[in-house]
Scaffold this motif. Structure first.
Motif, mmCIF file in Angstrom:
data_model
loop_
_atom_site.group_PDB
_atom_site.id
_atom_site.type_symbol
_atom_site.label_atom_id
_atom_site.label_comp_id
_atom_site.label_asym_id
_atom_site.label_seq_id
_atom_site.Cartn_x
_atom_site.Cartn_y
_atom_site.Cartn_z
ATOM 1 N N ALA A 256 0.831 -1.210 0.000
ATOM 2 C CA ALA A 256 0.000 0.000 0.000
ATOM 3 C C ALA A 256 0.864 1.259 0.000
ATOM 4 O O ALA A 256 0.557 2.237 -0.705
ATOM 5 C CB ALA A 256 -0.930 -0.008 1.208
ATOM 6 N N ASP A 259 2.207 1.731 -3.371
ATOM 7 C CA ASP A 259 1.160 2.210 -4.277
ATOM 8 C C ASP A 259 0.924 3.711 -4.099
ATOM 9 O O ASP A 259 0.624 4.417 -5.078
ATOM 10 C CB ASP A 259 -0.143 1.447 -4.035
ATOM 11 C CG ASP A 259 -0.121 0.055 -4.672
ATOM 12 O OD1 ASP A 259 0.853 -0.253 -5.379
ATOM 13 O OD2 ASP A 259 -1.077 -0.707 -4.451
ATOM 14 N N ILE A 260 1.021 4.200 -2.874
ATOM 15 C CA ILE A 260 0.878 5.640 -2.639
ATOM 16 C C ILE A 260 1.980 6.398 -3.376
ATOM 17 O O ILE A 260 1.734 7.424 -4.016
ATOM 18 C CB ILE A 260 0.914 5.949 -1.129
ATOM 19 C CG1 ILE A 260 -0.387 5.475 -0.471
ATOM 20 C CG2 ILE A 260 1.115 7.444 -0.876
ATOM 21 C CD1 ILE A 260 -0.382 5.578 1.040
ATOM 22 N N TYR A 265 -2.772 3.907 -5.189
ATOM 23 C CA TYR A 265 -3.352 3.465 -3.921
ATOM 24 C C TYR A 265 -4.878 3.497 -3.965
ATOM 25 O O TYR A 265 -5.483 4.507 -4.334
ATOM 26 C CB TYR A 265 -2.832 4.376 -2.810
ATOM 27 C CG TYR A 265 -3.408 4.183 -1.432
ATOM 28 C CD1 TYR A 265 -3.215 3.001 -0.724
ATOM 29 C CD2 TYR A 265 -4.120 5.210 -0.813
ATOM 30 C CE1 TYR A 265 -3.707 2.850 0.567
ATOM 31 C CE2 TYR A 265 -4.613 5.074 0.471
ATOM 32 C CZ TYR A 265 -4.413 3.889 1.156
ATOM 33 O OH TYR A 265 -4.903 3.757 2.423
#
Length: 294
Positions: A256, A259-260, A265
């Motif tokens: 996560a 992904d940010i 995300y």
């Protein structure tokens, strides 16, 4: 870079975190002086862990120390220093006194679980030569960020795991059952609150009785709001999880965060995924978005 502190269940699991660049710290419990830890390591296990890990090792010596503990505590901290670990996490200032008195090369992280709630603790820590403090889980995210922006020492905050409510050095459940002439069974692990229709986990061990909140903290769908370069470490606590569940939780948070960074995300998807990992758990965001009122 965001730095994660994790609580490995075993040396084997600790090795599996070696290639995870986001994981920087391993937090393990002292067999002699650790409270509410995933696994309690003895000195030989810590020595072995030091050989095989690429990460920094922090050992929890977080029980409240009695006068009778001090001699063994001093010998233990000297032994840890000889193993060349990164540092210790403590709740009793006796640990700090012994480390400084013996000129030990151990970094200090102060964690009282519930009382470190304002920026003046960071000023105290700096004056006391304490390297890090772990902020209480009972403060709001706005307060966390205000402390982070005005800190005088390193800080650690919690992303995932249990919320501590109460401890007694007595074995309260066992004592009650004995007085009532009842037998203990594996189902007697919760305190039921009929007003809230909630179950609070109860743990009995060699350090007494521990009562935890009914819901675990989970911030996987709020990461964009809590991640900051002003915060030194983010903790993922595996206490009362299964080892495989915890591996998946660390993996999900790590992915996560990546992904940010890549603008990919999806908060809702990650919350759904983590709920499937440990279906016996209930989650909320703790006190990050609601003020604690006493």
């Amino acid at each position: 870079m965001i730095k994660l502190s994790v609580t490995p269940f075993s040396i084997k699991q600790a090795i599996s975190f070696n290639e995870n660049k986001l994981v920087t710290n391993l937090i393990i419990g002292s067999k002699e002086f650790g409270l509410r830890q995933v696994t309690l390591f003895d000195l030989e296990m810590i020595k072995e862990l030091k050989k095989v890990t690429k990460k920094k090792i922090f050992v929890c010596v977080n029980k409240l120390m009695h006068q009778s503990d001090l001699f063994n505590l001093e010998q233990y901290l000297i032994a840890l220093d000889n193993l060349d670990i990164e540092g210790v996490i403590f709740a009793d200032l006796a640990v700090r006194q012994i480390v400084k008195k013996n000129f030990l090369n151990l970094k200090l992280m102060y964690n009282t679980e519930t009382t470190i709630t304002n920026q003046y603790f960071t000023k105290f820590a700096k004056e006391a030569q304490i390297d890090y403090i772990e902020l209480a889980k009972e403060i709001t995210l706005n307060e966390v960020m205000e402390i982070a922006n005005n800190k005088d020492c390193g800080i650690s905050v919690n992303l995932h795991g249990y919320i501590y409510m109460y401890q007694s050095v007595r074995n309260l459940v066992t004592n009650y059952l004995n007085i009532q002439g009842l037998k203990k069974n594996d189902n007697q692990k919760y305190l039921y609150d009929d007003e809230r229709d909630a179950l609070y986990p109860i743990v009995e061990d060699n350090q007494g009785t521990h009562i935890l909140a009914s819901n675990d903290l989970c911030m996987i769908n709020k990461l964009e709001q809590i991640l900051s370069d002003k915060i030194d470490f983010y903790k993922l606590d595996g206490f009362l999880y299964e080892e495989k569940e915890y591996e998946q939780i660390v993996e999900l948070y790590s992915q996560a965060i990546k992904d940010i960074e890549n603008n990919e995300y999806n908060a809702k998807e990650y919350l759904q995924k983590i709920k499937k990992v440990a279906q016996h758990k209930k989650y909320n965001t703790g006190f990050y978005f609601k003020e604690t009122i006493y």
